[in-house]
Each structure stands twice: as structure tokens, then as C-alpha cells.
Design a protein around this motif. Structure first.
Motif, PDB file in Angstrom:
ATOM      1  N   HIS A 192       0.806  -1.224   0.000  1.00 48.64           N
ATOM      2  CA  HIS A 192       0.000   0.000   0.000  1.00 48.64           C
ATOM      3  C   HIS A 192       0.835   1.268   0.000  1.00 48.64           C
ATOM      4  CE1 HIS A 192      -3.334  -2.655   0.502  1.00 48.64           C
ATOM      5  NE2 HIS A 192      -2.824  -3.129   1.622  1.00 48.64           N
ATOM      6  N   ILE A 193       2.121   1.136  -0.253  1.00 45.92           N
ATOM      7  CA  ILE A 193       2.969   2.317  -0.382  1.00 45.92           C
ATOM      8  C   ILE A 193       3.421   2.387  -1.834  1.00 45.92           C
ATOM      9  CG2 ILE A 193       5.167   3.388   0.296  1.00 45.92           C
ATOM     10  CD1 ILE A 193       4.748   1.898   3.033  1.00 45.92           C
ATOM     11  N   LYS A 194       3.292   3.577  -2.398  1.00 49.21           N
ATOM     12  CA  LYS A 194       3.660   3.729  -3.809  1.00 49.21           C
ATOM     13  C   LYS A 194       5.183   3.812  -3.939  1.00 49.21           C
ATOM     14  CE  LYS A 194      -0.571   4.551  -5.775  1.00 49.21           C
ATOM     15  NZ  LYS A 194      -1.055   3.203  -5.467  1.00 49.21           N
ATOM     16  N   ILE A 195       5.697   2.942  -4.765  1.00 48.36           N
ATOM     17  CA  ILE A 195       7.128   2.973  -5.046  1.00 48.36           C
ATOM     18  C   ILE A 195       7.317   3.078  -6.551  1.00 48.36           C
ATOM     19  CG2 ILE A 195       7.833   1.678  -2.983  1.00 48.36           C
ATOM     20  CD1 ILE A 195       8.051  -0.813  -4.835  1.00 48.36           C
ATOM     21  N   ASP A 196       8.483   3.480  -6.975  1.00 46.83           N
ATOM     22  CA  ASP A 196       8.761   3.604  -8.402  1.00 46.83           C
ATOM     23  C   ASP A 196       9.702   2.487  -8.831  1.00 46.83           C
ATOM     24  OD1 ASP A 196       7.263   5.992  -8.753  1.00 46.83           O
ATOM     25  OD2 ASP A 196       8.864   7.061  -7.723  1.00 46.83           O
ATOM     26  N   VAL A 197       9.269   1.755  -9.842  1.00 49.50           N
ATOM     27  CA  VAL A 197      10.072   0.643 -10.333  1.00 49.50           C
ATOM     28  C   VAL A 197      10.459   0.931 -11.783  1.00 49.50           C
ATOM     29  CG1 VAL A 197      10.166  -1.852 -10.694  1.00 49.50           C
ATOM     30  CG2 VAL A 197       8.758  -0.917  -8.850  1.00 49.50           C
ATOM     31  N   CYS A 198      11.730   0.745 -12.089  1.00 46.86           N
ATOM     32  CA  CYS A 198      12.212   0.979 -13.453  1.00 46.86           C
ATOM     33  C   CYS A 198      11.747  -0.161 -14.360  1.00 46.86           C
ATOM     34  CB  CYS A 198      13.733   1.073 -13.461  1.00 46.86           C
ATOM     35  SG  CYS A 198      14.409   1.219 -15.124  1.00 46.86           S
ATOM     36  N   ASP A 199      11.300   0.213 -15.566  1.00 42.78           N
ATOM     37  CA  ASP A 199      10.817  -0.816 -16.500  1.00 42.78           C
ATOM     38  C   ASP A 199      11.964  -1.514 -17.215  1.00 42.78           C
ATOM     39  OD1 ASP A 199      11.546   1.252 -18.203  1.00 42.78           O
ATOM     40  OD2 ASP A 199       9.800   1.021 -19.500  1.00 42.78           O
ATOM     41  N   LYS A 200      13.196  -1.015 -17.053  1.00 39.77           N
ATOM     42  CA  LYS A 200      14.318  -1.632 -17.757  1.00 39.77           C
ATOM     43  C   LYS A 200      15.231  -2.417 -16.825  1.00 39.77           C
ATOM     44  CE  LYS A 200      15.298   0.452 -22.189  1.00 39.77           C
ATOM     45  NZ  LYS A 200      16.203   1.320 -22.948  1.00 39.77           N
ATOM     46  N   CYS A 201      15.750  -1.749 -15.778  1.00 40.74           N
ATOM     47  CA  CYS A 201      16.711  -2.425 -14.906  1.00 40.74           C
ATOM     48  C   CYS A 201      16.034  -2.981 -13.655  1.00 40.74           C
ATOM     49  CB  CYS A 201      17.853  -1.487 -14.530  1.00 40.74           C
ATOM     50  SG  CYS A 201      17.372  -0.167 -13.411  1.00 40.74           S
ATOM     51  N   SER A 202      14.715  -2.757 -13.526  1.00 42.99           N
ATOM     52  CA  SER A 202      13.942  -3.230 -12.370  1.00 42.99           C
ATOM     53  C   SER A 202      14.413  -2.619 -11.053  1.00 42.99           C
ATOM     54  CB  SER A 202      13.977  -4.751 -12.275  1.00 42.99           C
ATOM     55  OG  SER A 202      13.422  -5.309 -13.435  1.00 42.99           O
ATOM     56  N   GLY A 203      15.124  -1.510 -11.138  1.00 44.46           N
ATOM     57  CA  GLY A 203      15.524  -0.786  -9.938  1.00 44.46           C
ATOM     58  C   GLY A 203      14.305  -0.223  -9.227  1.00 44.46           C
ATOM     59  N   VAL A 204      14.351  -0.171  -7.922  1.00 44.94           N
ATOM     60  CA  VAL A 204      13.243   0.359  -7.127  1.00 44.94           C
ATOM     61  C   VAL A 204      13.689   1.679  -6.503  1.00 44.94           C
ATOM     62  CG1 VAL A 204      11.715  -0.049  -5.159  1.00 44.94           C
ATOM     63  CG2 VAL A 204      12.341  -1.936  -6.669  1.00 44.94           C
ATOM     64  N   TRP A 205      12.875   2.687  -6.643  1.00 45.26           N
ATOM     65  CA  TRP A 205      13.218   4.016  -6.138  1.00 45.26           C
ATOM     66  C   TRP A 205      12.142   4.506  -5.192  1.00 45.26           C
ATOM     67  CZ3 TRP A 205      18.076   4.994  -7.459  1.00 45.26           C
ATOM     68  CH2 TRP A 205      18.576   4.337  -8.594  1.00 45.26           C
ATOM     69  N   LEU A 206      12.586   5.105  -4.110  1.00 41.06           N
ATOM     70  CA  LEU A 206      11.657   5.643  -3.121  1.00 41.06           C
ATOM     71  C   LEU A 206      12.009   7.097  -2.881  1.00 41.06           C
ATOM     72  CD1 LEU A 206      12.349   2.874  -0.518  1.00 41.06           C
ATOM     73  CD2 LEU A 206      10.170   3.079  -1.664  1.00 41.06           C
ATOM     74  N   ASP A 207      10.998   7.922  -2.564  1.00 36.71           N
ATOM     75  CA  ASP A 207      11.379   9.238  -2.082  1.00 36.71           C
ATOM     76  C   ASP A 207      11.355   9.208  -0.560  1.00 36.71           C
ATOM     77  OD1 ASP A 207       8.230  10.512  -3.224  1.00 36.71           O
ATOM     78  OD2 ASP A 207       8.754   9.945  -1.166  1.00 36.71           O
ATOM     79  N   ALA A 208      11.798  10.294   0.071  1.00 39.79           N
ATOM     80  CA  ALA A 208      11.980  10.323   1.524  1.00 39.79           C
ATOM     81  C   ALA A 208      10.702   9.917   2.256  1.00 39.79           C
ATOM     82  CB  ALA A 208      12.426  11.704   1.960  1.00 39.79           C
ATOM     83  N   GLY A 209       9.584  10.435   1.837  1.00 43.01           N
ATOM     84  CA  GLY A 209       8.315  10.130   2.497  1.00 43.01           C
ATOM     85  C   GLY A 209       7.982   8.651   2.405  1.00 43.01           C
ATOM     86  N   GLU A 210       8.233   8.081   1.247  1.00 43.24           N
ATOM     87  CA  GLU A 210       7.924   6.670   1.021  1.00 43.24           C
ATOM     88  C   GLU A 210       8.808   5.774   1.890  1.00 43.24           C
ATOM     89  OE1 GLU A 210       6.496   7.068  -3.638  1.00 43.24           O
ATOM     90  OE2 GLU A 210       8.596   6.796  -3.148  1.00 43.24           O
ATOM     91  N   LEU A 211      10.065   6.178   2.037  1.00 44.98           N
ATOM     92  CA  LEU A 211      11.008   5.418   2.849  1.00 44.98           C
ATOM     93  C   LEU A 211      10.552   5.428   4.314  1.00 44.98           C
ATOM     94  CD1 LEU A 211      13.723   3.900   2.727  1.00 44.98           C
ATOM     95  CD2 LEU A 211      14.839   6.049   3.280  1.00 44.98           C
ATOM     96  N   ALA A 212      10.178   6.602   4.807  1.00 47.63           N
ATOM     97  CA  ALA A 212       9.711   6.732   6.190  1.00 47.63           C
ATOM     98  C   ALA A 212       8.481   5.862   6.423  1.00 47.63           C
ATOM     99  CB  ALA A 212       9.398   8.193   6.495  1.00 47.63           C
ATOM    100  N   GLN A 213       7.594   5.851   5.433  1.00 44.53           N
ATOM    101  CA  GLN A 213       6.375   5.042   5.556  1.00 44.53           C
ATOM    102  C   GLN A 213       6.715   3.557   5.664  1.00 44.53           C
ATOM    103  OE1 GLN A 213       2.835   5.829   2.985  1.00 44.53           O
ATOM    104  NE2 GLN A 213       4.086   7.518   2.273  1.00 44.53           N
ATOM    105  N   LEU A 214       7.678   3.139   4.870  1.00 42.83           N
ATOM    106  CA  LEU A 214       8.072   1.725   4.882  1.00 42.83           C
ATOM    107  C   LEU A 214       8.680   1.343   6.228  1.00 42.83           C
ATOM    108  CD1 LEU A 214       9.666   0.869   1.419  1.00 42.83           C
ATOM    109  CD2 LEU A 214       7.727  -0.253   2.505  1.00 42.83           C
ATOM    110  N   VAL A 215       9.555   2.197   6.766  1.00 42.58           N
ATOM    111  CA  VAL A 215      10.214   1.940   8.042  1.00 42.58           C
ATOM    112  C   VAL A 215       9.175   1.919   9.157  1.00 42.58           C
ATOM    113  CG1 VAL A 215      11.918   2.786   9.706  1.00 42.58           C
ATOM    114  CG2 VAL A 215      12.404   2.909   7.262  1.00 42.58           C
ATOM    115  N   GLU A 216       8.249   2.873   9.095  1.00 38.76           N
ATOM    116  CA  GLU A 216       7.202   2.982  10.105  1.00 38.76           C
ATOM    117  C   GLU A 216       6.308   1.744  10.118  1.00 38.76           C
ATOM    118  OE1 GLU A 216       4.428   6.494  10.212  1.00 38.76           O
ATOM    119  OE2 GLU A 216       6.384   7.480  10.405  1.00 38.76           O
ATOM    120  N   LYS A 217       5.978   1.288   8.943  1.00 43.39           N
ATOM    121  CA  LYS A 217       5.079   0.136   8.809  1.00 43.39           C
ATOM    122  C   LYS A 217       5.712  -1.135   9.352  1.00 43.39           C
ATOM    123  CE  LYS A 217       2.226  -0.833   5.190  1.00 43.39           C
ATOM    124  NZ  LYS A 217       0.844  -0.628   5.502  1.00 43.39           N
TER     125      LYS A 217
END
Ligand SMILES: [Zn+2]
Length: 95
Positions: A58-83
Motif C-alpha cells: 500500500h505504499i507507492k514505489i517507483d520501479v524501473c521498467d528496464k533495470c527493475s531498480g526500485v526508487w523511493l522518495d523520503a516520504g515513502e522510505l519513512a512510511q516503509l520503516v514505520e510500517k
């Protein structure tokens, strides 16, 4: 009545070109929509792929369509840690 035949021929020709024109316009529209999607997408910092928004726990993350890298912004990272509780792999990573 040669004039009548002429007109009919011309009308058919116009119809043919009209249909061709519609085909070209439809193709152009599809191309523009594709370009828009590319432009709106955030470019991957690692490669020339496009980041696609995905839903991870339920947290929006950004996934690259080529290298499958996953990118988070600061808010998203905090949400993941909190959860994550302390037993979770992500919580451990940041404690
Ligand atoms: Zn990438």
C-alpha cells in the motif's frame, strides 16, 4: 454522361483519401499518447528506463521498467520503516 462518371470517380477518390487521412491521424494520436506517457514518466537515475509507479504494501514505489531498480522518495522510505516492526527486515536495516 461523362461528367457524371467523373464526379462519381472523384467522390470515390476523395473517400479513399479521407479514409487514409483518418488512418494517419489515428496513428499520430497513438504516437503522441505514447510519447506523453514516456514524458510524464520519471526517468530512471541508473539507466534510460522509465519509472513506473507500483504498489508495495500500500505504499507507492517507483520501479524501473528496464533495470527493475526500485526508487523511493523520503516520504515513502519513512512510511516503509514505520510500517515495519523491529522483526521486519526493513526495520532492522535502519536500526
Ligand atoms: Zn533503470
Amino acid at each position: 454522361m461523362p461528367i457524371e462518371l467523373d464526379d462519381r470517380g472523384r467522390a470515390r477518390e476523395n473517400e479513399h483519401f479521407h479514409r487514409k487521412e483518418q488512418e494517419i491521424i489515428a496513428k499520430m494520436k497513438a504516437k503522441i499518447q505514447e510519447d506523453d506517457a514516456r514524458r510524464l514518466g520519471i526517468k530512471c537515475p541508473k539507466c534510460d528506463g522509465v519509472l513506473i509507479e507500483a504498489d508495495f504494501d500500500h505504499i507507492k514505489i517507483d520501479v524501473c521498467d528496464k533495470c527493475s531498480g526500485v526508487w523511493l522518495d523520503a516520504g515513502e522510505l519513512a512510511q516503509l520503516v514505520e510500517k515495519d516492526d523491529e522483526s521486519g527486515w526493513f526495520g532492522k536495516l535502519f536500526k
